[in-house]
Every structure is written in structure tokens, then in C-alpha cells.
Design a protein around this motif. Structure first.
Motif, PDB file in Angstrom:
ATOM      1  N   GLU A   1       9.016  -8.612   5.777  1.00  0.00           N
ATOM      2  CA  GLU A   1       9.006 -10.066   5.953  1.00  0.00           C
ATOM      3  C   GLU A   1       7.609 -10.689   6.050  1.00  0.00           C
ATOM      4  O   GLU A   1       7.400 -11.786   5.507  1.00  0.00           O
ATOM      5  CB  GLU A   1       9.845 -10.460   7.172  1.00  0.00           C
ATOM      6  N   PRO A   2       6.635 -10.046   6.695  1.00  0.00           N
ATOM      7  CA  PRO A   2       5.292 -10.668   6.730  1.00  0.00           C
ATOM      8  C   PRO A   2       4.683 -10.875   5.345  1.00  0.00           C
ATOM      9  O   PRO A   2       3.803 -11.727   5.178  1.00  0.00           O
ATOM     10  CB  PRO A   2       4.468  -9.666   7.552  1.00  0.00           C
ATOM     11  N   ALA A   3       5.149 -10.120   4.349  1.00  0.00           N
ATOM     12  CA  ALA A   3       4.594 -10.242   2.994  1.00  0.00           C
ATOM     13  C   ALA A   3       5.425 -11.135   2.085  1.00  0.00           C
ATOM     14  O   ALA A   3       5.041 -11.385   0.937  1.00  0.00           O
ATOM     15  CB  ALA A   3       4.484  -8.853   2.365  1.00  0.00           C
ATOM     16  N   ARG A   4       6.535 -11.652   2.560  1.00  0.00           N
ATOM     17  CA  ARG A   4       7.451 -12.396   1.695  1.00  0.00           C
ATOM     18  C   ARG A   4       6.810 -13.673   1.134  1.00  0.00           C
ATOM     19  O   ARG A   4       6.881 -13.941  -0.067  1.00  0.00           O
ATOM     20  CB  ARG A   4       8.715 -12.770   2.459  1.00  0.00           C
ATOM     21  N   SER A   5       6.233 -14.510   2.011  1.00  0.00           N
ATOM     22  CA  SER A   5       5.645 -15.765   1.536  1.00  0.00           C
ATOM     23  C   SER A   5       4.488 -15.491   0.581  1.00  0.00           C
ATOM     24  O   SER A   5       4.293 -16.209  -0.413  1.00  0.00           O
ATOM     25  CB  SER A   5       5.172 -16.615   2.722  1.00  0.00           C
ATOM     26  N   PHE A   6       3.712 -14.464   0.865  1.00  0.00           N
ATOM     27  CA  PHE A   6       2.618 -14.073  -0.023  1.00  0.00           C
ATOM     28  C   PHE A   6       3.152 -13.695  -1.396  1.00  0.00           C
ATOM     29  O   PHE A   6       2.612 -14.097  -2.433  1.00  0.00           O
ATOM     30  CB  PHE A   6       1.865 -12.898   0.601  1.00  0.00           C
ATOM     31  N   ALA A   7       4.246 -12.939  -1.413  1.00  0.00           N
ATOM     32  CA  ALA A   7       4.841 -12.518  -2.680  1.00  0.00           C
ATOM     33  C   ALA A   7       5.372 -13.712  -3.465  1.00  0.00           C
ATOM     34  O   ALA A   7       5.169 -13.814  -4.682  1.00  0.00           O
ATOM     35  CB  ALA A   7       5.966 -11.516  -2.405  1.00  0.00           C
ATOM     36  N   ILE A   8       6.034 -14.618  -2.776  1.00  0.00           N
ATOM     37  CA  ILE A   8       6.560 -15.817  -3.440  1.00  0.00           C
ATOM     38  C   ILE A   8       5.416 -16.641  -4.016  1.00  0.00           C
ATOM     39  O   ILE A   8       5.490 -17.157  -5.134  1.00  0.00           O
ATOM     40  CB  ILE A   8       7.410 -16.637  -2.459  1.00  0.00           C
ATOM     41  N   GLY A   9       4.337 -16.770  -3.252  1.00  0.00           N
ATOM     42  CA  GLY A   9       3.188 -17.537  -3.717  1.00  0.00           C
ATOM     43  C   GLY A   9       2.498 -16.920  -4.916  1.00  0.00           C
ATOM     44  O   GLY A   9       1.775 -17.615  -5.642  1.00  0.00           O
ATOM     45  N   ALA A  10       2.709 -15.622  -5.138  1.00  0.00           N
ATOM     46  CA  ALA A  10       2.078 -14.953  -6.278  1.00  0.00           C
ATOM     47  C   ALA A  10       2.797 -15.235  -7.593  1.00  0.00           C
ATOM     48  O   ALA A  10       2.274 -14.932  -8.660  1.00  0.00           O
ATOM     49  CB  ALA A  10       2.038 -13.441  -6.031  1.00  0.00           C
ATOM     50  N   ALA A  11       3.995 -15.795  -7.515  1.00  0.00           N
ATOM     51  CA  ALA A  11       4.775 -16.056  -8.726  1.00  0.00           C
ATOM     52  C   ALA A  11       4.146 -17.169  -9.555  1.00  0.00           C
ATOM     53  O   ALA A  11       3.565 -18.109  -9.026  1.00  0.00           O
ATOM     54  CB  ALA A  11       6.202 -16.432  -8.346  1.00  0.00           C
ATOM     55  N   GLN A  12       4.293 -17.082 -10.865  1.00  0.00           N
ATOM     56  CA  GLN A  12       3.744 -18.084 -11.771  1.00  0.00           C
ATOM     57  C   GLN A  12       4.744 -19.173 -12.129  1.00  0.00           C
ATOM     58  O   GLN A  12       4.356 -20.223 -12.638  1.00  0.00           O
ATOM     59  CB  GLN A  12       3.270 -17.415 -13.072  1.00  0.00           C
ATOM     60  N   TYR A  13       6.031 -18.923 -11.873  1.00  0.00           N
ATOM     61  CA  TYR A  13       7.050 -19.857 -12.321  1.00  0.00           C
ATOM     62  C   TYR A  13       7.629 -20.649 -11.149  1.00  0.00           C
ATOM     63  O   TYR A  13       7.528 -20.256  -9.988  1.00  0.00           O
ATOM     64  CB  TYR A  13       8.147 -19.109 -13.077  1.00  0.00           C
ATOM     65  N   ARG A  14       8.248 -21.765 -11.499  1.00  0.00           N
ATOM     66  CA  ARG A  14       8.764 -22.687 -10.475  1.00  0.00           C
ATOM     67  C   ARG A  14       9.850 -22.048  -9.619  1.00  0.00           C
ATOM     68  O   ARG A  14       9.929 -22.279  -8.407  1.00  0.00           O
ATOM     69  CB  ARG A  14       9.308 -23.943 -11.153  1.00  0.00           C
TER      70      ARG A  14
ATOM     71  N   ARG B   1      -0.820  -3.507   4.404  1.00  0.00           N
ATOM     72  CA  ARG B   1       0.273  -3.155   5.311  1.00  0.00           C
ATOM     73  C   ARG B   1      -0.126  -3.264   6.768  1.00  0.00           C
ATOM     74  O   ARG B   1       0.637  -3.750   7.592  1.00  0.00           O
ATOM     75  CB  ARG B   1       0.748  -1.728   5.015  1.00  0.00           C
ATOM     76  N   GLY B   2      -1.330  -2.834   7.095  1.00  0.00           N
ATOM     77  CA  GLY B   2      -1.765  -2.890   8.483  1.00  0.00           C
ATOM     78  C   GLY B   2      -0.764  -2.217   9.405  1.00  0.00           C
ATOM     79  O   GLY B   2      -0.350  -1.082   9.176  1.00  0.00           O
TER      80      GLY B   2
ATOM     81  N   GLU C   1       0.818  -1.218   0.000  1.00  0.00           N
ATOM     82  CA  GLU C   1       0.000   0.000   0.000  1.00  0.00           C
ATOM     83  C   GLU C   1       0.856   1.275   0.000  1.00  0.00           C
ATOM     84  O   GLU C   1       0.728   2.151   0.850  1.00  0.00           O
ATOM     85  CB  GLU C   1      -0.977  -0.021   1.167  1.00  0.00           C
ATOM     86  N   SER C   2       1.723   1.367  -0.997  1.00  0.00           N
ATOM     87  CA  SER C   2       2.578   2.549  -1.147  1.00  0.00           C
ATOM     88  C   SER C   2       1.748   3.803  -1.408  1.00  0.00           C
ATOM     89  O   SER C   2       0.667   3.750  -2.009  1.00  0.00           O
ATOM     90  CB  SER C   2       3.549   2.348  -2.314  1.00  0.00           C
ATOM     91  N   THR C   3       2.297   4.929  -0.976  1.00  0.00           N
ATOM     92  CA  THR C   3       1.621   6.207  -1.190  1.00  0.00           C
ATOM     93  C   THR C   3       2.452   7.144  -2.068  1.00  0.00           C
ATOM     94  O   THR C   3       2.048   8.282  -2.305  1.00  0.00           O
ATOM     95  CB  THR C   3       1.336   6.896   0.158  1.00  0.00           C
ATOM     96  N   ASP C   4       3.625   6.679  -2.511  1.00  0.00           N
ATOM     97  CA  ASP C   4       4.426   7.500  -3.423  1.00  0.00           C
ATOM     98  C   ASP C   4       4.198   7.005  -4.853  1.00  0.00           C
ATOM     99  O   ASP C   4       3.144   6.474  -5.169  1.00  0.00           O
ATOM    100  CB  ASP C   4       5.912   7.461  -3.024  1.00  0.00           C
ATOM    101  N   GLY C   5       5.164   7.130  -5.722  1.00  0.00           N
ATOM    102  CA  GLY C   5       4.975   6.735  -7.115  1.00  0.00           C
ATOM    103  C   GLY C   5       5.342   5.292  -7.417  1.00  0.00           C
ATOM    104  O   GLY C   5       5.481   4.941  -8.601  1.00  0.00           O
ATOM    105  N   THR C   6       5.467   4.450  -6.407  1.00  0.00           N
ATOM    106  CA  THR C   6       5.907   3.068  -6.617  1.00  0.00           C
ATOM    107  C   THR C   6       5.021   2.322  -7.606  1.00  0.00           C
ATOM    108  O   THR C   6       5.513   1.691  -8.552  1.00  0.00           O
ATOM    109  CB  THR C   6       5.933   2.306  -5.274  1.00  0.00           C
ATOM    110  N   LEU C   7       3.721   2.362  -7.409  1.00  0.00           N
ATOM    111  CA  LEU C   7       2.813   1.588  -8.264  1.00  0.00           C
ATOM    112  C   LEU C   7       2.829   2.093  -9.702  1.00  0.00           C
ATOM    113  O   LEU C   7       2.784   1.293 -10.647  1.00  0.00           O
ATOM    114  CB  LEU C   7       1.398   1.632  -7.698  1.00  0.00           C
ATOM    115  N   GLU C   8       2.905   3.390  -9.890  1.00  0.00           N
ATOM    116  CA  GLU C   8       2.940   3.932 -11.243  1.00  0.00           C
ATOM    117  C   GLU C   8       4.198   3.479 -11.977  1.00  0.00           C
ATOM    118  O   GLU C   8       4.150   3.122 -13.165  1.00  0.00           O
ATOM    119  CB  GLU C   8       2.874   5.460 -11.192  1.00  0.00           C
ATOM    120  N   ILE C   9       5.325   3.476 -11.272  1.00  0.00           N
ATOM    121  CA  ILE C   9       6.569   3.011 -11.896  1.00  0.00           C
ATOM    122  C   ILE C   9       6.470   1.528 -12.239  1.00  0.00           C
ATOM    123  O   ILE C   9       6.840   1.106 -13.341  1.00  0.00           O
ATOM    124  CB  ILE C   9       7.764   3.264 -10.949  1.00  0.00           C
ATOM    125  N   ALA C  10       5.963   0.720 -11.311  1.00  0.00           N
ATOM    126  CA  ALA C  10       5.840  -0.718 -11.546  1.00  0.00           C
ATOM    127  C   ALA C  10       4.964  -0.998 -12.762  1.00  0.00           C
ATOM    128  O   ALA C  10       5.297  -1.829 -13.616  1.00  0.00           O
ATOM    129  CB  ALA C  10       5.271  -1.406 -10.308  1.00  0.00           C
TER     130      ALA C  10
END
Length: 273
Positions: free
Chosen positions: A80-93, A73-74, A52-61
Motif C-alpha cells: 500500500e505505501p507504493a500504490r499512489s506512486f505506482a498510479i502516478g507513474a502511469a502515462q494514461y488517464r 522497500r525500506g 526491490e525484488s530479489t527473485d526473477g520478478t524484474l527479469e520477467i517484467a
């Protein structure tokens, strides 16, 4: 481009395609993001897991064609709390986890693709990271990070500075391969380092608050970390930069132990605060 939010991205996108997903966790990471994403060209996909960035991160991505997923973000102020979630979002092995202030060298990208093509790649690889400090990359011994992972075999504990848990064989990329590394940008000056030290010690204090902490530990730990940085890790080769960095390693321990002691006193003597 697909955007996903929630806590079950892996369930939606799970795939065993051979290939490599580059995964970044971000929060207000615009400062270095363009350089980081340009260095990731050539990977099969780039996944940006944003808190949940509030700067230009999403626009750049989005401008670089990244797939964006959102982790709420809560109260979290570490990634680190988002790491496993991020890894799980990947499409490749295979997944390469990159911070938003780290540059992947072409040599590292080529090494990883060659390694998975051989068919003997372990489930995890420690990658060397070269750190910038006071305007240039330092010569201290490599800072190894477990960042290349087989997606289905990896889980990341939600604790600051945690190392991912890997169900399988783990190896280290040989240190002789000097250019096969990550380049770390965010400790480029003393101000940035001190600011990060204060944030990191705040988070680490919560994890260590029940551990014993007395005068002896307050004396020997800063000395040990100073000597380790300067002598064992080769900081002496960086001259004054190495000495400054060794002192900051000692100061980090003083800050951490002081905050742990203060937290204990706060619990035991609340009236004093």
C-alpha cells in the motif's frame, strides 16, 4: 523501456492520454507473474512498480516489455505505501490496479474499454474478484475491490487493506456480469492462506493497537466472521471448502485480537515479556 526510481514518477510521466494503464505492485512476485502479464495483453501499457525484488520478478517484467519503476522497500512489508506512486507513474488517464496474483479476464478488459469509450465512466469502479481456494474457484459472493481509477483523482492511503480515495463518482460493475472480474490465485491452498493471515495480522495489529479489545470482542467477532463467510457470503455453496474458509475467517479474527491484546500487555507490563 524506461526505468524510474524515487518518489515523483507522476511528475515525470504525467499525461492525460485517453487509454488504460495496467499497474502492478510487486515484491518477489515471480510465482504467478507470467500468467498475470499474459492476461494484460491489450492494455495501452503495463507498469510494474517493484519494491526491490530479489527473485526473477524484474527479469520477467522486462521480458514482457513492461515499464519498470522502483519504490524503495525500506521497512515496508505491504504494498500500500507504493500504490499512489505506482498510479502516478502511469502515462494514461485511466488506471487498472492489479495485484501480482490476479488475472484480468478478457471480459473485464473489454468492459473497461467500452466504458471509457462511452464518455460517462465514473472516476472509480469497484471490480468483482473471484477467489481460488483449495484447488478451485469458490462460489461465495463477489469480493469487490476499487481498482479502476482516474489517475489524477485517486490516492491510496499507506495502510494495509486500505481503499483508495477517489475525488469523484464511484460505481460498482454490475454483479450480473459474471465474467467481468479479476481471478485471484494466491489463496489457492490452506498453507498459502495461513501464511498470509499471519503476515496480514502482524501489519493490522499496528493499526489497531490503540483500539479497545476485551473478552467480549474476542468471543463475538470470530463467530460473526464465521457466520458472515458461511451464510451471508454464500460459503455454504462450496461445501467443505466453504466451511474451512469460514473457520479461517474466524481464526483470522482470533489471531488479530490476540496480537492486539498482546501488544497492549507488552506496553502495560513490559517486565512480563
Amino acid at each position: 523501456m524506461q526505468e524510474i526510481s524515487g518518489h515523483r514518477a507522476g511528475a515525470v510521466l504525467a499525461s492525460d492520454c485517453e487509454g488504460i494503464s495496467a499497474v502492478l505492485n510487486t515484491y518477489n512476485a515471480a510465482a504467478f507473474l507470467r500468467r498475470v502479464l499474459e492476461a494484460l495483453a491489450g492494455f495501452d501499457e503495463i507498469v510494474v512498480c517493484d519494491m526491490e525484488s530479489t527473485d526473477g520478478t524484474l527479469e520477467i517484467a522486462r521480458s514482457y516489455g513492461c515499464r519498470v519503476v522502483t519504490f524503495p522497500r525500506g521497512q515496508h512489508n505491504i504494498c500500500e505505501p507504493a500504490r499512489s506512486f505506482a498510479i502516478g507513474a502511469a502515462q494514461y488517464r485511466w488506471v487498472l490496479v492489479v495485484d501480482a496474483d490476479e488475472i484480468v479476464t478478457p471480459a473485464l478488459r473489454n468492459y473497461l474499454y467500452a466504458r471509457i469509450a462511452r464518455g460517462d465512466c465514473p472516476s472509480g469502479l469497484f471490480v468483482a474478484r473471484r477467489n481460488m481456494f483449495m484447488g478451485r474457484y469458490i462460489h461465495s459472493s463477489a469480493d469487490y475491490q476499487l481498482r479502476f481509477l482516474e489517475r489524477e483523482r485517486a490516492a491510496w492511503p499507506p495502510v494495509i487493506h486500505a481503499i483508495p480515495r477517489v475525488d469523484g463518482r464511484v460505481e460498482r460493475i454490475p454483479q450480473r456480469l459474471d465474467d467481468v472480474c479479476l481471478l485471484h490465485l494466491d489463496d489457492a491452498n490452506v498453507h498459502a492462506r495461513v501464511k498470509k493471515m499471519n503476515r496480514y495480522t502482524d501489519n493490522e495489529t499496528m493499526r489497531r493497537r490503540r483500539q479497545p479489545c476485551g473478552a467480549w470482542r474476542l468471543l463475538w467477532r470470530p463467530v460473526w466472521f464465521f457466520l458472515r463467510s458461511l451464510l451471508l457470503q454464500g460459503g455454504w455453496r462450496d461445501g467443505c471448502r466453504g466451511i474451512v474458509r469460514a473457520h479461517l475467517a474466524a481464526v483470522y479474527q482470533i489471531l488479530l485480537l490476540s496480537k492486539v491484546m498482546e501488544e497492549k500487555w507488552r506496553r502495560d507490563e513490559p517486565s512480563a515479556f
